[in-house]
Write a protein that holds these residues in place. Structure first.
Motif, short mmCIF file in Angstrom:
data_model
loop_
_atom_site.label_atom_id
_atom_site.label_comp_id
_atom_site.label_asym_id
_atom_site.label_seq_id
_atom_site.Cartn_x
_atom_site.Cartn_y
_atom_site.Cartn_z
N LEU A 24 -2.97 8.13 8.05
CA LEU A 24 -2.92 7.05 7.06
C LEU A 24 -1.67 6.20 7.26
CD1 LEU A 24 -4.11 8.83 3.80
CD2 LEU A 24 -5.31 7.04 5.07
N GLU A 25 -0.54 6.85 7.52
CA GLU A 25 0.69 6.11 7.76
C GLU A 25 0.53 5.16 8.95
OE1 GLU A 25 3.42 5.79 5.95
OE2 GLU A 25 2.60 7.16 4.47
N VAL A 26 -0.14 5.62 10.00
CA VAL A 26 -0.36 4.78 11.17
C VAL A 26 -1.27 3.60 10.81
CG1 VAL A 26 -1.40 4.67 13.47
CG2 VAL A 26 0.04 6.62 12.85
N LEU A 27 -2.38 3.90 10.12
CA LEU A 27 -3.29 2.82 9.71
C LEU A 27 -2.60 1.84 8.79
CD1 LEU A 27 -6.58 4.81 8.97
CD2 LEU A 27 -6.25 3.11 10.77
N TRP A 28 -1.86 2.37 7.82
CA TRP A 28 -1.20 1.50 6.86
C TRP A 28 -0.01 0.79 7.47
CZ3 TRP A 28 -1.33 5.42 2.27
CH2 TRP A 28 -2.64 5.48 1.77
N GLY A 29 0.53 1.31 8.55
CA GLY A 29 1.63 0.64 9.23
C GLY A 29 1.23 -0.72 9.76
N ARG A 30 -0.06 -0.87 9.94
CA ARG A 30 -0.58 -2.17 10.40
C ARG A 30 -0.53 -3.21 9.29
NH1 ARG A 30 -6.01 0.31 13.20
NH2 ARG A 30 -4.95 1.55 14.77
N ALA A 31 -0.52 -2.75 8.03
CA ALA A 31 -0.43 -3.65 6.87
C ALA A 31 1.03 -3.65 6.42
CB ALA A 31 -1.34 -3.16 5.75
N SER A 32 1.73 -4.67 6.76
CA SER A 32 3.16 -4.74 6.50
C SER A 32 3.49 -4.55 5.02
CB SER A 32 3.67 -6.11 6.94
OG SER A 32 4.99 -6.31 6.53
N THR A 33 4.61 -3.86 4.78
CA THR A 33 5.12 -3.73 3.41
C THR A 33 6.25 -4.72 3.15
OG1 THR A 33 6.71 -2.00 4.00
CG2 THR A 33 4.52 -1.28 3.28
N ALA A 34 6.48 -5.64 4.10
CA ALA A 34 7.54 -6.63 3.92
C ALA A 34 7.29 -7.38 2.62
CB ALA A 34 7.56 -7.60 5.10
N PRO A 35 8.29 -7.67 1.86
CA PRO A 35 9.72 -7.64 2.16
C PRO A 35 10.43 -6.36 1.71
CG PRO A 35 9.39 -8.81 0.12
CD PRO A 35 8.03 -8.36 0.59
N VAL A 36 9.69 -5.26 1.49
CA VAL A 36 10.35 -4.04 1.03
C VAL A 36 10.30 -2.95 2.08
CG1 VAL A 36 9.89 -4.52 -1.41
CG2 VAL A 36 8.30 -3.11 -0.14
N SER A 37 11.31 -2.09 2.05
CA SER A 37 11.37 -0.93 2.94
C SER A 37 10.55 0.21 2.34
CB SER A 37 12.82 -0.48 3.09
OG SER A 37 13.30 0.04 1.86
N ALA A 38 10.42 1.29 3.08
CA ALA A 38 9.70 2.46 2.58
C ALA A 38 10.39 3.03 1.35
CB ALA A 38 9.59 3.52 3.68
N SER A 39 11.72 3.08 1.34
CA SER A 39 12.46 3.58 0.18
C SER A 39 12.25 2.69 -1.04
CB SER A 39 13.95 3.67 0.49
OG SER A 39 14.17 4.58 1.52
N GLN A 40 12.26 1.40 -0.82
CA GLN A 40 12.05 0.47 -1.92
C GLN A 40 10.62 0.57 -2.45
OE1 GLN A 40 13.23 -3.00 0.25
NE2 GLN A 40 15.28 -3.03 -0.66
N LEU A 41 9.69 0.82 -1.56
CA LEU A 41 8.29 0.99 -1.98
C LEU A 41 8.15 2.21 -2.88
CD1 LEU A 41 5.44 -0.12 -1.74
CD2 LEU A 41 5.15 1.27 0.32
#
Length: 159
Positions: A24-41
Motif C-alpha cells: 500500500l505504501e508503494v501504491l500510495w507513494g505514487r499519490a503525492s502527499t505534498a505539501p506535507v511530510s509523512a510525519s506531518q500527515l
C-alpha cells in the motif's frame, strides 16, 4: 501459511498483513502527499480523530518531544492545515484543530489513494473482494479498539 490455514493464527497472518501494508505504501507513494511530510500527515490524522488536543498529548501520540511537535505544527499552520486556539480553562494552553483546508486535503488524499487501490481490486475475483472487505472491516474495528484502549491515535485506523 501452515496447515492451519483454515483458521490461521495471528503470527501467520501478521507477515501477510505487513506485506500488504508495504505494498500500500508503494501504491500510495505514487499519490503525492505534498505539501506535507509523512510525519506531518500523521499529525493531520491524529487531529482528525482527536480535535482540540494539546501539544503535549499530540507529542505523546507521536512518540516525540513537544518542541519537535510544535515545529511540525508550525509548518502545518503555515500551509493552513492546522489551527491553534486557546484552551477553555487556560489561555496559556493551546488546543490544536484540523482546519477546513486540512480536512479538504485529507479528503483529496484519500480519494487519490482509493483510486490507486481500485485498479488492483478490479483484478481480484468478486468473491475474493468480498472476503477482503469482510476481513478489513473486522481488522479496522479491532485496530480502532486497541488504539482507543491505548489512548493514542496513530492515524493507521483510517489512513
Amino acid at each position: 501459511m501452515t496447515s492451519s490455514s483454515a483458521r490461521p493464527r495471528p503470527h501467520e497472518v501478521a507477515p501477510v498483513a505487513a506485506q500488504a501494508a508495504e505494498l500500500l505504501e508503494v501504491l500510495w507513494g505514487r499519490a503525492s502527499t505534498a505539501p506535507v511530510s509523512a510525519s506531518q500527515l500523521r499529525v493531520l490524522f491524529i487531529l482528525e480523530h482527536q480535535e482540540g488536543i494539546n501539544l503535549r498529548t499530540l507529542a505523546d501520540a507521536l512518540g516525540s518531544t513537544p518542541p519537535s511537535t510544535s515545529r511540525l505544527c508550525d509548518r502545518l499552520q503555515a500551509v493552513g492545515f492546522v489551527e491553534r486556539r486557546p484552551g477553555a480553562t487556560s489561555r496559556r494552553e493551546l488546543r490544536l484543530y484540523l482546519s477546513r483546508r486540512g480536512r479538504t486535503f485529507l479528503g483529496d488524499l484519500r480519494s487519490r489513494r482509493e483510486r490507486a487501490l481500485e485498479s488492483v481490486l478490479e483484478q481480484m475475483p468478486a468473491a475474493r473482494r468480498t472476503q477482503l472487505l469482510q476481513g478489513l472491516v473486522a481488522f479496522c474495528a479491532a485496530a480502532a479498539e486497541e488504539i482507543h484502549e491505548d489512548g493514542t491515535v496513530t492515524g493507521a485506523a483510517t489512513a
